[in-house]
Design an enzyme around this catalytic site. Structure first.
Site, short mmCIF file in Angstrom:
data_model
loop_
_atom_site.label_atom_id
_atom_site.label_comp_id
_atom_site.label_asym_id
_atom_site.label_seq_id
_atom_site.Cartn_x
_atom_site.Cartn_y
_atom_site.Cartn_z
N HIS A 19 0.91 -0.43 0.10
CA HIS A 19 0.01 0.17 0.23
C HIS A 19 0.68 1.62 -0.26
O HIS A 19 0.87 2.19 -1.21
CB HIS A 19 -1.20 0.14 0.91
CG HIS A 19 -1.75 1.11 0.89
ND1 HIS A 19 -3.10 0.88 1.15
CD2 HIS A 19 -1.83 3.19 1.14
CE1 HIS A 19 -3.35 2.32 1.26
NE2 HIS A 19 -3.11 3.11 1.66
N GLU A 20 1.66 1.57 0.69
CA GLU A 20 2.51 2.49 0.70
C GLU A 20 3.38 2.73 -0.07
O GLU A 20 4.20 3.63 -0.89
CB GLU A 20 2.99 2.73 2.63
CG GLU A 20 2.36 2.30 3.58
CD GLU A 20 1.81 3.77 3.59
OE1 GLU A 20 1.91 4.60 2.90
OE2 GLU A 20 0.62 3.16 3.94
N HIS B 40 1.65 4.24 -2.95
CA HIS B 40 2.07 6.34 -2.63
C HIS B 40 3.38 6.45 -2.98
O HIS B 40 3.18 7.41 -3.98
CB HIS B 40 1.50 6.09 -1.51
CG HIS B 40 -0.01 6.47 -0.52
ND1 HIS B 40 -0.60 7.08 -1.60
CD2 HIS B 40 -0.46 5.73 -0.03
CE1 HIS B 40 -2.37 7.16 -0.81
NE2 HIS B 40 -1.40 6.10 0.71
N HIS C 39 3.27 6.45 -6.72
CA HIS C 39 2.86 8.11 -7.27
C HIS C 39 3.98 8.86 -7.04
O HIS C 39 3.76 9.92 -8.70
CB HIS C 39 1.72 7.98 -6.86
CG HIS C 39 0.39 8.97 -8.16
ND1 HIS C 39 -0.51 9.00 -6.73
CD2 HIS C 39 -0.01 9.63 -8.21
CE1 HIS C 39 -1.22 10.38 -7.46
NE2 HIS C 39 -0.87 9.98 -8.03
#
Length: 673
Positions: A466-467, A470, A473
């Site tokens: 998940h991190e 990010h 991105h």
């Protein structure tokens, strides 16, 4: 000694020279940065030339870059490696920075120049990104007080300064309460049900505190397994109460007043700016659009998920009844859910952990990024870091420098709880040069021991991915203007890349490439991988209602339904009653430690986690249709990541998917159909 923070960093990629900076450098550097930025503003305002996009909007975009580097470094350290000095300094400088922000948005002469450009520039004369910046800049003024009277502007300044102080205080109280509490056990019988690896970590924690026996804390790697495995119900209750009363006890760290003051000030601020509520203000610049759409979205999911959640809790209650428990309580849920999962799927989190050593999982995330986007990651020993446990990677794309990635995995006293991605420098193009970003991932995973590496639960595996989503991105960002780069997107779009990457953890073929026993190298047997995939939506009804309770509470606080005369505990109980599956425990409340919405950036935005789940499920469905590493599909997703906030998020998504997102994929994945 001269202040390094006031100079260009003479380091690889102009990375922050953490090891050479003294903490006393921060305050003078921030004060100097504010004054320097004000001079930059004066130069724009006093420019005798007719206002243009370049001499006003682009010039304003470049204001305060020196200050930005200093403040991002300071506040990131205050989250990941703080101490009393930094916490006190955060209290001092936060109102100064709030005042500086208002000095920009409430500067009448500056606003008139921006307004002139906005009203007199032909849209077709600018690129899509340039017009997006112009529109965002103009709105940043009008949405933050530029149209107010002088008296109203002074009131806005006072509100913003007070909010900045309250948010820092809130965070510090939660950190202090997290650090102060520990459960000290001295009787081995109290460890019934606790796996050996967890007990060993608890013994090491006790030794660190010069205690005999075992110590459990409110840190995630200690708290969560205790709640899952401890057979002693009273001890589960004790630890649960300690967690649910964080910053909600009769001591100097109580956050109830902070909650009330923050909510009231946000409400006053929104109404001063012409909005009915803080949520109306926030959602004007979100995909959801307004509170009514969010309320409909949350309650629609609630109606679909609740029947499944009730069935799940009924199943757990049957298990608990065998132990003589006639009324399940919140501190029983994790224990019996783990028992039911072990019984239903014949595996436990603990049995899987040897197959998920931290760096094996990280290598898998790197492998996914390589297969999707052509990225490679190599350790750089020559780049300074803020703690010895941090590792710095250089990210390359086809051999060309793309970014720096800092990783920080384990809990410390100076680190706040949770997991997050942040940046020390964003991406932008300055003077024709593409300035690549410096990204950081911070987590709180179990530490390695003398003879065992850090081993992750499967939930922590998905947290890492998940991190990392990010981080991708930020890493893939490729825009001209930093304020539109990377994660500078609508808040209900920002979770798409992170939640999208979690899906790879449930793909059988990919999982089999990295789920290997840390000692033997044995690949996790296929039948075990099948169990993980089969259990992917286990307790999804319960988990959905839990997320919805957070979203509903957030919206209730920020749509003028809370009064400072209300009890935080009673208000919370009333709002989330329709989502609750167990009796509430008197004297507990999550609001005083709800860091996402009070000091964090998710106020009137917590719903975005579920909103983005619709997007990520639909997006990954597309990958499944074409192949999860299909080059053409990955290239489309790479474009979505790289464009940041330069395009409306729905347009970005339609360009990627060929249509708007459909909720069906989420409901199917979650087993809610």
């Amino acid at each position: 000694m001269s202040n390094l923070l006031l100079k260009n960093f003479d380091t690889p990629f102009q990375s922050v020279p953490f090891e050479d900076i003294r903490q006393e450098n921060f305050k003078p550097a921030i004060l100097h940065g504010i004054e320097f930025a004000k001079n930059e503003i004066d130069q724009i305002v006093n420019n005798l030339a007719e206002p243009t996009f370049e001499n006003t909007v682009v010039a304003l975009e470049q204001v305060g870059k020196q200050l930005q580097v200093v403040t991002e470094t300071f506040f990131n350290l205050n989250s990941a490696e703080t101490n009393d000095y930094l916490q006190q300094l955060a209290q001092e400088v936060s109102p100064l920075l709030a005042e500086y922000g208002n000095d920009i948005t409430l500067n009448e002469a500056l606003f008139q120049r921006v307004k002139n450009v906005f009203e007199n520039t032909e849209k077709d004369s600018l690129t899509i990104e340039e017009y997006r910046l112009l529109d965002k800049t103009y709105k940043s003024f009008t949405r933050n007080g530029a149209l107010l009277t002088d008296v109203e502007k002074e009131k806005l300044r006072a509100i913003d300064m007070e909010l900045s102080t309250l948010k820092v205080s809130f965070s510090q109280n939660v950190l202090q309460e997290t650090n102060d509490y520990f459960l000290h056990l001295t009787d081995i019988a109290q460890l019934e049900g606790i796996p050996v690896s967890i007990a060993t970590a608890a013994k090491e924690e006790a030794l660190k505190r010069n205690l005999t026996g075992w110590v459990f804390t409110l840190q995630y790697p200690s708290f969560v397994p205790f709640m899952k495995y401890a057979a002693n119900r009273q001890l589960r209750k004790d630890l649960y109460l300690a967690s649910s009363r964080k910053a909600f006890q009769q001591n100097k760290y109580n956050n109830e007043k902070n909650v009330k003051d923050i909510v009231q000030l946000r409400q006053e601020r929104a109404q001063l700016l012409g909005f009915e509520s803080h949520a109306d203000f926030v959602l004007q610049e979100r995909m959801a659009g307004n509170p009514q759409n969010v309320d409909h979205f949350l309650h629609d999911l609630l109606a679909k998920a609740k029947p499944f959640a009730l069935q799940e809790v009924d199943g757990l209650s049957l298990l608990a009844a065998k132990d003589g428990i006639d009324k399940m309580m919140p501190y029983d849920h994790a224990y019996y859910a783990e028992k039911w999962r072990e019984d239903k799927f014949n595996f436990s989190d603990e049995s899987l952990k040897p197959y998920f050593s931290l760096y094996q999982v990280l290598d898998a995330a790197f492998d996914a990024a390589h297969r999707l986007f052509g990225l490679t990651f190599s350790v750089r020993e020559d780049i300074q870091k803020y703690h010895e446990e941090v590792t710095v990677y250089e990210v390359l794309e086809n051999g060309v420098h793309k970014a720096l990635l800092y990783t920080d995995w384990h809990p410390r006293e100076g680190k706040r709880a949770g997991a997050w991605m942040t940046s020390y420098r964003g991406q932008s193009v300055v003077g024709g040069k593409n300035m690549r970003p410096h990204i950081s991932i911070v987590c709180n995973f179990s530490r390695p021991s003398a003879d065992t590496p850090s081993l992750l639960t499967f939930n922590e595996v998905t947290t890492l991915f998940h991190e990392f989503g990010h981080a991708l991105h930020g890493i893939m960002a490729n825009t001209v203007f930093e304020s539109l780069s990377g994660t500078h997107v609508y808040w209900d779009f920002v979770e798409l890349p992170s939640q999208f990457m979690e899906n790879f953890c449930y793909d059988k073929d990919f999982l089999s490439t990295f789920a290997k026993h840390y000692k033997t190298g044995e690949i996790l047997p296929l039948e075990e991988i099948d169990k993980i995939v089969a259990s992917s939506n286990f307790m999804e009804g319960y988990q959905t209602l839990r997320q919805l309770s957070f979203g509903l509470l957030d919206m209730a606080y920020h749509t003028n339904r809370f009064s400072t005369m209300d009890s935080v505990e009673e208000f919370e109980k009333k709002i989330i009653e329709e989502t609750q599956l167990y009796p509430t425990v008197e004297g507990s409340a999550m609001s005083p430690s709800f860091s996402h919405i009070f000091p964090g950036g998710y106020s009137a935005g917590y719903y975005s986690y579920k909103w983005a789940e619709v997007l990520d499920a639909d997006a990954f469905d597309y990958f499944r249709e074409t192949g999860i590493f299909n080059a053409e599909t990955a290239d489309k997703f790479k474009t979505l990541l790289s464009k940041g906030g330069t395009v409306d998020p729905m347009e970005l998504y339609i360009d990627f998917r060929g249509r708007k997102p459909a909720v069906d994929a989420l409901l199917k994945r979650a087993g809610l159909v």
